[in-house]
Design an enzyme around this catalytic site. Sequence first.
Site, mmCIF file in Angstrom:
data_model
loop_
_atom_site.group_PDB
_atom_site.id
_atom_site.type_symbol
_atom_site.label_atom_id
_atom_site.label_comp_id
_atom_site.label_asym_id
_atom_site.label_seq_id
_atom_site.Cartn_x
_atom_site.Cartn_y
_atom_site.Cartn_z
ATOM 1 N N SER A 195 19.896 -52.953 -37.925
ATOM 2 C CA SER A 195 19.526 -54.362 -37.744
ATOM 3 C C SER A 195 20.504 -55.280 -38.471
ATOM 4 C CB SER A 195 18.114 -54.607 -38.271
ATOM 5 O OG SER A 195 17.858 -55.999 -38.272
ATOM 6 N N SER B 272 19.661 -58.430 -38.974
ATOM 7 C CA SER B 272 18.868 -59.544 -39.496
ATOM 8 C C SER B 272 18.995 -59.733 -41.007
ATOM 9 C CB SER B 272 17.400 -59.377 -39.087
ATOM 10 O OG SER B 272 17.299 -59.485 -37.691
ATOM 11 N N LYS C 61 7.932 -54.479 -30.779
ATOM 12 C CA LYS C 61 7.686 -55.860 -30.339
ATOM 13 C C LYS C 61 6.424 -56.033 -29.468
ATOM 14 C CE LYS C 61 12.447 -57.576 -30.206
ATOM 15 N NZ LYS C 61 13.365 -58.422 -29.421
ATOM 16 N N ASP D 221 12.980 -65.274 -28.940
ATOM 17 C CA ASP D 221 14.124 -64.844 -28.124
ATOM 18 C C ASP D 221 14.448 -65.855 -27.016
ATOM 19 O OD1 ASP D 221 14.722 -62.498 -29.489
ATOM 20 O OD2 ASP D 221 13.320 -61.301 -28.314
ATOM 21 N N GLY E 61 12.736 -56.035 -22.016
ATOM 22 C CA GLY E 61 12.182 -57.052 -22.909
ATOM 23 C C GLY E 61 13.072 -58.285 -23.013
#
Length: 280
Positions: free
Chosen positions: A20, A22, A71, A108, A137
């Site tokens: 990730s 993030s 998610k 998103d 997704g």
Amino acid sequence: MTVTGQARVAGVIGWPIGHSRSPQLHGYWLDRYGIDGAYVPLPVAPERLEQAIRALPALGLAGVNVTVPHKEAVLPLMDEVEPLARRIGAVNTVVVGDDAGLWGRNTDAFGFMAALRAGAPTFDPATGPAVVLGAGGAARAVVAALIEAGAPVVRLVNRTVAKAERIAADLGGPVEPIDWERRGDALGDAALLVNATSLGMKGRPALEFDLDALPLEAVVNDIVYTPLETDLLAAARARGNPAVDGLGMLLHQARPAFEAFFGRDPEVTTALRDHVLAGD
Ligand code: ATR
């Protein structure tokens, strides 16, 4: 970075979580704005997801981002889900309220549209048909954003057309599912082409796509960002189409989460792009 006893703490939940970006992204902003806070990777196995989510208020966390594979699974664990996230069917940001309630959001769609606006400032999605490749997704968020931005029609091209049909039913709006084999026919009068499949990503098969029928003023956006310059974007630029890379969506989707966790809408800058790219 200094983290004191008063620091606000947030993180990202996924399994695995090592890849990730993030923490790097939020960490950059925490440093840049001198905020007393921390943003950490939280590896959570699927069988412990519920336990981990329920523990967020007890731990005093400001919230978490949620990534693969959680998610969809976190959505029913929320006390409240924003309507957009419910339509998309996935939550990527959990905010812990002052009352310890869990609020599920999906940023998103915001990230996609903000990145498109930044990369192609004169483009208005309401001016013509959009063609979206993929029905995973990411595609759900892209289609939701385009409907909200007033796209007259979203032609949703997918190998498994039933998945495109399900998105059309879930999201409502002017969505037209199209079979992958007929993808070339969708381009004629398109104003926007978005690749929301994983094709063209490092280590995945190439996206075989003939742009011949695409009008030259159509904007081409790839949500794949490894590599940053995908074959699709290179082909689009070579024939003169405006091209927008996929890194912007990653950076902009993090903004509403950062604001909810740390109280400030952060800026997406060239320095931030370079910082995230340098982490490769
Ligand atoms: P995400 O949730 O990140 O979007 P995903 O759910 O795995 O990822 O979706 C990947 C997308 O790439 C899907 O639309 C998938 O098509 P299917 O729905 O038919 O599986 C598409 N995709 C992956 N490999 C493909 C291939 N070889 N040819 C065409 N489409 C492909």
